[in-house]
Motif scaffolding. Structure first.
Motif, PDB file in Angstrom:
ATOM      1  N   VAL A  13       0.835  -1.210   0.000  1.00 32.64           N
ATOM      2  CA  VAL A  13       0.000   0.000   0.000  1.00 32.64           C
ATOM      3  C   VAL A  13       0.863   1.249   0.000  1.00 32.64           C
ATOM      4  N   LYS A  15       3.788   1.636  -1.263  1.00 33.96           N
ATOM      5  CA  LYS A  15       4.365   1.841  -2.595  1.00 33.96           C
ATOM      6  C   LYS A  15       3.394   2.610  -3.477  1.00 33.96           C
ATOM      7  N   MET A  16       2.117   2.277  -3.345  1.00 32.88           N
ATOM      8  CA  MET A  16       1.091   2.896  -4.179  1.00 32.88           C
ATOM      9  C   MET A  16       0.640   4.249  -3.632  1.00 32.88           C
ATOM     10  N   PHE A  17       0.638   4.345  -2.315  1.00 32.25           N
ATOM     11  CA  PHE A  17       0.021   5.494  -1.660  1.00 32.25           C
ATOM     12  C   PHE A  17       0.896   5.889  -0.479  1.00 32.25           C
ATOM     13  N   LEU A  49      -7.767   6.832  -4.432  1.00 29.82           N
ATOM     14  CA  LEU A  49      -7.024   6.548  -5.660  1.00 29.82           C
ATOM     15  C   LEU A  49      -7.877   6.732  -6.914  1.00 29.82           C
ATOM     16  N   VAL A  56      -8.098  -1.485  -7.516  1.00 32.79           N
ATOM     17  CA  VAL A  56      -7.109  -1.219  -6.461  1.00 32.79           C
ATOM     18  C   VAL A  56      -6.590  -2.536  -5.898  1.00 32.79           C
ATOM     19  N   ASP A  59      -3.990  -3.911  -8.144  1.00 29.41           N
ATOM     20  CA  ASP A  59      -2.723  -3.182  -8.003  1.00 29.41           C
ATOM     21  C   ASP A  59      -1.987  -3.608  -6.728  1.00 29.41           C
ATOM     22  N   ILE A  60      -2.739  -3.794  -5.648  1.00 26.96           N
ATOM     23  CA  ILE A  60      -2.108  -4.204  -4.387  1.00 26.96           C
ATOM     24  C   ILE A  60      -1.446  -5.560  -4.534  1.00 26.96           C
ATOM     25  N   THR A  62      -0.342  -6.911  -7.216  1.00 26.18           N
ATOM     26  CA  THR A  62       0.833  -6.745  -8.087  1.00 26.18           C
ATOM     27  C   THR A  62       2.032  -6.241  -7.303  1.00 26.18           C
ATOM     28  N   ASN A  63       1.787  -5.408  -6.302  1.00 23.63           N
ATOM     29  CA  ASN A  63       2.873  -4.793  -5.530  1.00 23.63           C
ATOM     30  C   ASN A  63       3.265  -5.590  -4.278  1.00 23.63           C
TER      31      ASN A  63
END
Length: 258
Positions: A13, A15-17, A49, A56, A59-60, A62-63
């Motif tokens: 999270v 990394k994304m936010f 986001l 979302v 994406d989570i 993936t990260n």
């Protein structure tokens, strides 16, 4: 189990936010077919986001960075839940960690530098401890030990309450039992204390003062009674291995001798 999932989610999270400051909640799904743990973090972040919760969640995943041998599956369910399934290797590692930690398993320093004041037992000084107080003894000991286990500095306080109608009732009860020990025909008041400890207090007064306290004021009987009862309470707690840092009443703080 929850800590591992929460940690890898937190890393993904952020990394994304990077500005994320909320708490990531994980829970055991009601249906075991949905995996070992689930989180709704994707639904929490969707508005910020400006994406759909399922996008979302994708994406989570993936990260996510995790030990592949520990995770057998990650899936998106419903409106955006992310479910995780652990392998047997994960549980084997958890068991190995438990055995390695031994008696320190679960102990943390999470709340170091924080203090807690815990007031417990705190039976009024009008009689001995009884079975009903035993529940408070067990609960207070467990709570204080658990707080220390996670890092808190715990002050154990016994609130010594020698105020209110209970104290005149104690004084009158001790006085009557004292006079009875001297042979007087007097009866306990209706709201008096009938426990044997009051009789023992009266016997001690006779041993110490004879009949010289026949005309003593009620404050004498109150103080004698509460001192005797509280000494008995402390003795019981000491015998149980229960110690307090301070004893408190409305007038002063007493350092524990325990």
């Amino acid at each position: 189990m929850e800590n591992y999932y929460r940690t890898i989610l937190d890393n993904a999270v952020r990394k994304m936010f990077p500005d994320f400051t909320g708490a990531i909640e994980v829970e055991i799904p009601q249906n075991p077919d949905h995996g070992d743990l689930s989180t709704n973090i994707a639904m929490q972040l969707a508005k910020e986001l400006k994406k759909s919760p399922r996008a979302v969640a994708t994406d989570i995943i993936t990260n996510l960075t995790y030990e592949k041998s520990f995770v057998s599956g990650l899936e998106i369910a419903g409106p955006g839940f992310i479910n995780i399934r652990y392998t047997n290797a994960f549980y084997q590692q958890v068991l190995a960690d438990i055995l390695a930690d031994g008696a320190n398993f679960g102990k943390t320093t999470k709340y170091n530098q924080q203090t807690v004041n815990l007031e417990w037992v705190s039976a009024n000084p009008t009689g001995n401890l009884h079975a009903g107080h035993g529940r408070q003894v067990c609960l207070g000991a467990a709570v204080s030990n658990l707080l220390e286990w996670v890092g808190y500095t715990v002050t154990r306080e016994y609130y010594f309450n020698n105020a209110g109608n209970q104290m005149p009732n104690l004084a009158a009860s001790v006085q009557v039992r004292y006079l009875q020990e001297l042979g007087d025909k007097v009866e306990l008041p209706e709201n008096g204390y009938h426990g044997l400890e009051i009789v023992y207090i009266a016997k001690d007064i006779v041993k110490e003062h004879g009949d010289s306290k026949r005309d003593a004021d009620m404050l004498f009987f109150q103080k004698y009674g509460e001192t005797h009862n509280f000494a008995s309470i402390k003795k019981t707690l000491d015998r149980l291995g229960v110690h307090h840092d301070i004893y408190f009443n409305e007038n002063s703080l007493y350092e524990s001798g325990a």
